[in-house]
Scaffold this active site. Structure first.
Site, PDB file in Angstrom:
ATOM      1  N   ASP A  12      -5.367 -12.170   9.233  1.00 42.49           N
ATOM      2  CA  ASP A  12      -4.170 -12.311   8.400  1.00 42.49           C
ATOM      3  C   ASP A  12      -4.561 -12.622   6.961  1.00 42.49           C
ATOM      4  O   ASP A  12      -5.293 -13.582   6.702  1.00 42.49           O
ATOM      5  CB  ASP A  12      -3.299 -13.455   8.934  1.00 42.49           C
ATOM      6  N   TYR A  39      -3.553 -14.788  -1.717  1.00 42.61           N
ATOM      7  CA  TYR A  39      -4.632 -15.688  -1.275  1.00 42.61           C
ATOM      8  C   TYR A  39      -5.885 -15.489  -2.147  1.00 42.61           C
ATOM      9  O   TYR A  39      -6.808 -16.304  -2.089  1.00 42.61           O
ATOM     10  CB  TYR A  39      -4.986 -15.457   0.197  1.00 42.61           C
ATOM     11  N   LYS A  87       0.231  -9.076   2.754  1.00 42.39           N
ATOM     12  CA  LYS A  87       1.586  -9.432   2.293  1.00 42.39           C
ATOM     13  C   LYS A  87       1.705  -9.102   0.809  1.00 42.39           C
ATOM     14  O   LYS A  87       0.768  -9.363   0.040  1.00 42.39           O
ATOM     15  CB  LYS A  87       1.859 -10.928   2.491  1.00 42.39           C
ATOM     16  N   HIS A 141       6.092 -11.385   1.268  1.00 43.08           N
ATOM     17  CA  HIS A 141       5.573 -12.755   1.377  1.00 43.08           C
ATOM     18  C   HIS A 141       6.669 -13.804   1.181  1.00 43.08           C
ATOM     19  O   HIS A 141       6.741 -14.793   1.907  1.00 43.08           O
ATOM     20  CB  HIS A 141       4.437 -12.962   0.361  1.00 43.08           C
TER      21      HIS A 141
HETATM   22  C1  1BO Z   1       2.268 -19.473  -0.238  1.00 43.33           C
HETATM   23  C2  1BO Z   1       1.457 -19.121   0.968  1.00 43.33           C
HETATM   24  C3  1BO Z   1       2.118 -19.462   2.251  1.00 43.33           C
HETATM   25  C4  1BO Z   1       1.391 -18.925   3.436  1.00 43.33           C
HETATM   26  O1  1BO Z   1       1.319 -17.538   3.429  1.00 43.33           O
END
Ligand code: 1BO
Length: 310
Positions: A45, A50, A79, A110
Protein backbone atom coordinates in the site's frame (compact mmCIF):
# COMPACT_ATOMS: atom_id res chain seq x y z
CA UNK A 1 1.28 -15.99 6.84
CA UNK A 2 -2.32 -15.62 6.02
CA UNK A 3 -3.05 -16.31 2.39
CA UNK A 4 -6.63 -15.18 2.88
CA UNK A 5 -8.06 -13.00 0.15
CA UNK A 6 -11.36 -11.25 -0.42
CA UNK A 7 -13.19 -10.56 -3.66
CA UNK A 8 -13.90 -6.90 -4.38
CA UNK A 9 -17.22 -5.76 -5.85
CA UNK A 10 -15.73 -5.86 -9.36
CA UNK A 11 -14.45 -9.43 -9.01
CA UNK A 12 -10.82 -8.49 -8.33
CA UNK A 13 -9.14 -10.43 -5.53
CA UNK A 14 -7.46 -8.51 -2.68
CA UNK A 15 -5.21 -9.96 0.06
CA UNK A 16 -6.26 -9.73 3.71
CA UNK A 17 -2.84 -8.43 4.79
CA UNK A 18 -0.69 -5.77 3.24
CA UNK A 19 2.49 -3.84 3.90
CA UNK A 20 1.83 -0.19 4.71
CA UNK A 21 4.40 2.41 3.62
CA UNK A 22 2.99 5.58 5.17
CA UNK A 23 5.61 7.21 7.42
CA UNK A 24 8.21 4.63 6.45
CA UNK A 25 11.64 6.17 6.76
CA UNK A 26 13.22 7.23 3.46
CA UNK A 27 16.09 4.98 2.49
CA UNK A 28 14.48 1.99 4.18
CA UNK A 29 11.38 1.56 2.07
CA UNK A 30 12.97 -0.24 -0.87
CA UNK A 31 14.42 -3.03 1.27
CA UNK A 32 11.23 -3.26 3.34
CA UNK A 33 9.06 -3.71 0.25
CA UNK A 34 11.49 -6.16 -1.31
CA UNK A 35 11.74 -8.18 1.90
CA UNK A 36 7.98 -8.20 2.41
CA UNK A 37 7.29 -9.53 -1.07
CA UNK A 38 10.01 -12.14 -0.83
CA UNK A 39 8.61 -13.28 2.51
CA UNK A 40 5.07 -13.69 1.25
CA UNK A 41 3.28 -10.32 1.30
CA UNK A 42 1.36 -9.70 -1.89
CA UNK A 43 -0.27 -6.33 -1.13
CA UNK A 44 1.83 -3.18 -0.97
CA UNK A 45 0.00 0.00 0.00
CA UNK A 46 1.41 3.36 -1.04
CA UNK A 47 0.45 6.88 -2.02
CA UNK A 48 1.91 9.88 -3.80
CA UNK A 49 1.86 11.94 -0.60
CA UNK A 50 3.93 9.38 1.32
CA UNK A 51 6.83 10.69 -0.76
CA UNK A 52 8.38 7.27 -1.30
CA UNK A 53 6.67 5.70 -4.30
CA UNK A 54 9.97 5.62 -6.18
CA UNK A 55 11.42 3.47 -3.41
CA UNK A 56 8.31 1.32 -3.31
CA UNK A 57 8.75 0.74 -7.03
CA UNK A 58 12.42 -0.13 -6.58
CA UNK A 59 11.53 -2.63 -3.88
CA UNK A 60 8.94 -4.24 -6.13
CA UNK A 61 11.42 -4.47 -9.00
CA UNK A 62 14.06 -5.99 -6.72
CA UNK A 63 11.65 -8.63 -5.48
CA UNK A 64 10.45 -9.45 -8.99
CA UNK A 65 14.05 -9.74 -10.17
CA UNK A 66 14.83 -12.20 -7.40
CA UNK A 67 12.39 -14.64 -9.04
CA UNK A 68 9.42 -16.64 -7.84
CA UNK A 69 6.98 -13.73 -7.85
CA UNK A 70 5.43 -12.16 -10.93
CA UNK A 71 3.87 -8.71 -11.24
CA UNK A 72 0.43 -10.27 -11.63
CA UNK A 73 0.87 -11.98 -8.24
CA UNK A 74 1.08 -8.59 -6.54
CA UNK A 75 -1.60 -6.15 -5.47
CA UNK A 76 -0.18 -2.64 -5.61
CA UNK A 77 -2.20 0.26 -4.19
CA UNK A 78 -1.67 3.97 -4.81
CA UNK A 79 -3.67 7.07 -3.91
CA UNK A 80 -4.12 10.34 -5.71
CA UNK A 81 -3.10 13.36 -3.69
CA UNK A 82 -5.45 16.28 -3.08
CA UNK A 83 -3.58 18.63 -5.42
CA UNK A 84 -4.54 16.31 -8.28
CA UNK A 85 -8.23 15.88 -7.46
CA UNK A 86 -9.35 17.79 -10.57
CA UNK A 87 -6.79 16.03 -12.82
CA UNK A 88 -6.94 12.49 -11.68
CA UNK A 89 -5.25 10.78 -14.61
CA UNK A 90 -2.25 13.11 -14.29
CA UNK A 91 -2.01 12.11 -10.62
CA UNK A 92 -2.15 8.46 -11.53
CA UNK A 93 0.48 8.90 -14.24
CA UNK A 94 2.81 10.57 -11.73
CA UNK A 95 2.46 7.64 -9.33
CA UNK A 96 2.90 5.05 -12.10
CA UNK A 97 6.05 6.82 -13.27
CA UNK A 98 7.48 6.91 -9.74
CA UNK A 99 6.55 3.27 -9.16
CA UNK A 100 7.93 2.19 -12.53
CA UNK A 101 4.71 0.29 -13.23
CA UNK A 102 2.21 0.40 -16.07
CA UNK A 103 -0.79 -0.27 -13.83
CA UNK A 104 -1.82 -0.37 -10.18
CA UNK A 105 -4.26 -2.90 -8.82
CA UNK A 106 -6.16 -0.32 -6.80
CA UNK A 107 -6.19 3.45 -7.05
CA UNK A 108 -7.84 5.50 -4.29
CA UNK A 109 -8.94 9.10 -3.78
CA UNK A 110 -6.80 9.88 -0.74
CA UNK A 111 -9.03 12.61 0.75
CA UNK A 112 -12.23 14.20 -0.58
CA UNK A 113 -10.99 17.77 -0.85
CA UNK A 114 -9.07 19.91 -3.32
CA UNK A 115 -5.83 21.64 -2.52
CA UNK A 116 -4.23 24.31 -4.61
CA UNK A 117 -2.31 22.51 -7.38
CA UNK A 118 0.20 25.36 -7.30
CA UNK A 119 0.56 25.18 -3.53
CA UNK A 120 3.24 23.58 -1.46
CA UNK A 121 1.14 20.60 -0.53
CA UNK A 122 3.06 17.51 -1.45
CA UNK A 123 2.51 16.32 2.08
CA UNK A 124 0.60 18.15 4.74
CA UNK A 125 -1.03 21.40 3.91
CA UNK A 126 0.17 24.15 6.15
CA UNK A 127 1.21 27.38 4.50
CA UNK A 128 3.92 29.59 6.03
CA UNK A 129 1.21 31.83 7.47
CA UNK A 130 -0.42 28.83 9.09
CA UNK A 131 -3.44 28.83 6.79
CA UNK A 132 -4.74 25.93 4.75
CA UNK A 133 -4.69 26.43 0.99
CA UNK A 134 -7.87 24.51 0.29
CA UNK A 135 -10.09 25.30 -2.68
CA UNK A 136 -13.58 25.50 -1.24
CA UNK A 137 -15.44 25.53 -4.55
CA UNK A 138 -15.02 21.82 -5.09
CA UNK A 139 -17.31 18.84 -5.48
CA UNK A 140 -15.75 15.48 -4.65
CA UNK A 141 -18.31 13.73 -6.87
CA UNK A 142 -16.54 15.28 -9.88
CA UNK A 143 -13.31 13.65 -8.73
CA UNK A 144 -15.06 10.29 -8.57
CA UNK A 145 -16.40 10.75 -12.11
CA UNK A 146 -12.78 11.13 -13.25
CA UNK A 147 -11.82 8.03 -11.26
CA UNK A 148 -14.49 6.01 -13.06
CA UNK A 149 -12.96 6.95 -16.41
CA UNK A 150 -9.65 5.38 -15.36
CA UNK A 151 -11.20 1.93 -15.55
CA UNK A 152 -11.12 2.17 -19.33
CA UNK A 153 -7.44 3.05 -19.50
CA UNK A 154 -5.92 -0.26 -18.42
CA UNK A 155 -3.89 1.63 -15.80
CA UNK A 156 -6.01 0.47 -12.82
CA UNK A 157 -7.76 -2.79 -11.95
CA UNK A 158 -10.04 -1.26 -9.32
CA UNK A 159 -10.88 2.18 -7.92
CA UNK A 160 -11.88 3.30 -4.46
CA UNK A 161 -11.71 5.97 -1.82
CA UNK A 162 -9.89 6.64 1.42
CA UNK A 163 -10.88 8.63 4.51
CA UNK A 164 -14.52 8.83 3.42
CA UNK A 165 -16.95 9.22 6.28
CA UNK A 166 -20.55 8.02 6.14
CA UNK A 167 -21.61 11.51 5.14
CA UNK A 168 -19.20 11.66 2.21
CA UNK A 169 -20.15 8.17 1.01
CA UNK A 170 -23.82 9.11 1.18
CA UNK A 171 -23.10 12.17 -0.95
CA UNK A 172 -21.16 10.12 -3.47
CA UNK A 173 -23.10 6.90 -3.91
CA UNK A 174 -26.27 8.27 -5.55
CA UNK A 175 -24.05 9.71 -8.32
CA UNK A 176 -21.64 6.82 -8.71
CA UNK A 177 -21.88 4.69 -11.83
CA UNK A 178 -19.17 2.53 -10.30
CA UNK A 179 -19.46 1.88 -6.56
CA UNK A 180 -16.02 2.31 -4.93
CA UNK A 181 -14.42 -1.08 -4.44
CA UNK A 182 -12.67 0.02 -1.23
CA UNK A 183 -12.76 2.63 1.51
CA UNK A 184 -9.40 2.77 3.26
CA UNK A 185 -9.81 4.25 6.73
CA UNK A 186 -8.00 4.55 10.00
CA UNK A 187 -9.41 1.69 12.05
CA UNK A 188 -8.69 -0.18 15.27
CA UNK A 189 -10.57 -1.29 18.38
CA UNK A 190 -9.82 2.22 19.68
CA UNK A 191 -11.36 3.78 16.55
CA UNK A 192 -14.02 1.31 15.40
CA UNK A 193 -15.67 3.65 12.85
CA UNK A 194 -18.65 1.31 13.04
CA UNK A 195 -21.06 3.53 11.11
CA UNK A 196 -18.68 3.67 8.17
CA UNK A 197 -17.89 -0.04 8.35
CA UNK A 198 -21.60 -0.94 8.46
CA UNK A 199 -22.47 1.32 5.53
CA UNK A 200 -19.58 -0.03 3.47
CA UNK A 201 -20.65 -3.60 4.17
CA UNK A 202 -24.20 -2.80 3.11
CA UNK A 203 -22.98 -1.20 -0.14
CA UNK A 204 -20.38 -3.84 -0.99
CA UNK A 205 -17.38 -1.58 -0.30
CA UNK A 206 -14.39 -3.40 1.16
CA UNK A 207 -12.66 -1.85 4.18
CA UNK A 208 -8.88 -1.50 4.30
CA UNK A 209 -7.68 -0.56 7.78
CA UNK A 210 -4.65 1.64 8.38
CA UNK A 211 -3.02 2.46 11.73
CA UNK A 212 -4.30 -0.86 13.14
CA UNK A 213 -2.21 -0.52 16.29
CA UNK A 214 -4.00 2.68 17.21
CA UNK A 215 -2.75 6.13 17.96
CA UNK A 216 0.59 7.10 19.39
CA UNK A 217 0.24 8.25 22.98
CA UNK A 218 -2.63 5.80 23.50
CA UNK A 219 -0.83 2.50 23.19
CA UNK A 220 -3.47 0.02 22.21
CA UNK A 221 -0.99 -2.83 22.57
CA UNK A 222 -1.27 -2.29 26.33
CA UNK A 223 -5.07 -2.18 26.50
CA UNK A 224 -6.33 -4.79 28.94
CA UNK A 225 -8.51 -6.89 26.61
CA UNK A 226 -5.81 -6.89 23.94
CA UNK A 227 -3.17 -8.06 26.41
CA UNK A 228 -5.47 -10.77 27.79
CA UNK A 229 -6.30 -12.16 24.35
CA UNK A 230 -2.62 -12.10 23.39
CA UNK A 231 -1.73 -14.06 26.52
CA UNK A 232 -4.49 -16.56 25.88
CA UNK A 233 -3.18 -17.29 22.36
CA UNK A 234 0.52 -16.87 23.29
CA UNK A 235 0.98 -14.19 20.64
CA UNK A 236 2.01 -10.55 20.64
CA UNK A 237 -0.56 -7.85 21.25
CA UNK A 238 0.13 -6.54 17.75
CA UNK A 239 -0.92 -9.91 16.34
CA UNK A 240 -4.28 -9.57 18.09
CA UNK A 241 -4.75 -6.07 16.70
CA UNK A 242 -3.93 -7.11 13.14
CA UNK A 243 -6.08 -10.25 13.39
CA UNK A 244 -9.04 -8.17 14.62
CA UNK A 245 -9.46 -6.71 11.13
CA UNK A 246 -9.33 -10.04 9.36
CA UNK A 247 -12.00 -11.30 11.80
CA UNK A 248 -14.08 -8.29 10.74
CA UNK A 249 -13.66 -9.17 7.05
CA UNK A 250 -11.32 -6.27 6.34
CA UNK A 251 -7.88 -5.99 4.81
CA UNK A 252 -5.30 -4.76 7.31
CA UNK A 253 -2.17 -2.73 6.56
CA UNK A 254 0.81 -3.43 8.78
CA UNK A 255 3.49 -0.77 8.50
CA UNK A 256 7.12 -1.57 9.18
CA UNK A 257 10.56 -1.19 7.62
CA UNK A 258 12.14 -3.80 9.89
CA UNK A 259 12.51 -7.34 8.52
CA UNK A 260 11.78 -8.96 11.90
CA UNK A 261 8.63 -6.88 12.39
CA UNK A 262 7.51 -7.47 8.81
CA UNK A 263 7.85 -11.21 9.45
CA UNK A 264 6.15 -10.95 12.85
CA UNK A 265 3.20 -9.10 11.34
CA UNK A 266 2.45 -12.06 9.07
CA UNK A 267 1.23 -14.09 12.05
CA UNK A 268 -2.48 -13.43 11.68
CA UNK A 269 -4.53 -15.71 13.94
CA UNK A 270 -8.21 -16.65 14.00
CA UNK A 271 -9.82 -14.76 16.88
CA UNK A 272 -12.76 -16.46 18.55
CA UNK A 273 -16.23 -14.96 18.96
CA UNK A 274 -15.39 -14.46 22.61
CA UNK A 275 -12.20 -12.53 21.69
CA UNK A 276 -14.12 -10.31 19.29
CA UNK A 277 -16.84 -9.74 21.87
CA UNK A 278 -14.23 -8.51 24.34
CA UNK A 279 -12.65 -6.21 21.74
CA UNK A 280 -16.03 -4.88 20.62
CA UNK A 281 -17.02 -4.18 24.22
CA UNK A 282 -13.77 -2.28 24.61
CA UNK A 283 -14.62 -0.23 21.48
CA UNK A 284 -18.14 0.42 22.75
CA UNK A 285 -16.80 1.59 26.10
CA UNK A 286 -14.33 4.03 24.50
CA UNK A 287 -17.04 5.30 22.16
CA UNK A 288 -19.51 5.79 25.03
CA UNK A 289 -16.86 7.66 27.01
CA UNK A 290 -15.87 9.79 24.00
CA UNK A 291 -12.36 8.38 24.15
CA UNK A 292 -11.90 6.95 20.67
CA UNK A 293 -8.36 7.58 19.47
CA UNK A 294 -7.76 9.14 16.11
CA UNK A 295 -4.18 9.01 14.93
CA UNK A 296 -4.78 11.00 11.76
CA UNK A 297 -6.98 13.76 12.96
CA UNK A 298 -8.11 15.21 9.64
CA UNK A 299 -5.38 17.78 9.23
CA UNK A 300 -7.13 20.07 6.79
CA UNK A 301 -9.44 22.19 8.89
CA UNK A 302 -12.38 20.52 7.20
CA UNK A 303 -15.24 18.74 8.95
CA UNK A 304 -15.31 15.42 7.10
CA UNK A 305 -18.26 14.24 9.14
CA UNK A 306 -16.52 11.46 10.95
CA UNK A 307 -18.96 10.21 13.55
CA UNK A 308 -16.41 9.90 16.27
CA UNK A 309 -14.83 13.31 16.61
CA UNK A 310 -13.22 12.83 19.98
C1 1BO B 1 -2.54 11.47 5.41
C2 1BO B 1 -2.20 10.02 5.30
C3 1BO B 1 -3.21 9.12 5.91
C4 1BO B 1 -2.97 7.69 5.61
O1 1BO B 1 -3.03 7.41 4.24
Amino acid sequence: MTDKTYTLNNGVSIPALGLGTWQSAPGKVKSAVSHAIRSGYRLIDGAYCYGNEDEVGQGIQEALASGGVKREDLFVVSKVWTTYNTRIEAGLDKSLKDLGLDYVDLFLVHWPLLMNPEGNHDKFPTLPDGSRDIIRDYNHVDTWKQMEKLLGTGKVKAIGVSNYSKRYLEQLLPHATVVPAVNQIENSPALPQQEIVDLCKEKGIHIMAYSPLGSTGGPLTQAEPVVKIAEKHSVKASTVLLSYHVARGSTVLAKSVTSERIDENKKIIALSEEDMKALNEYSDKLTAEGKVQRFVYPPFGVDFGFPDKS
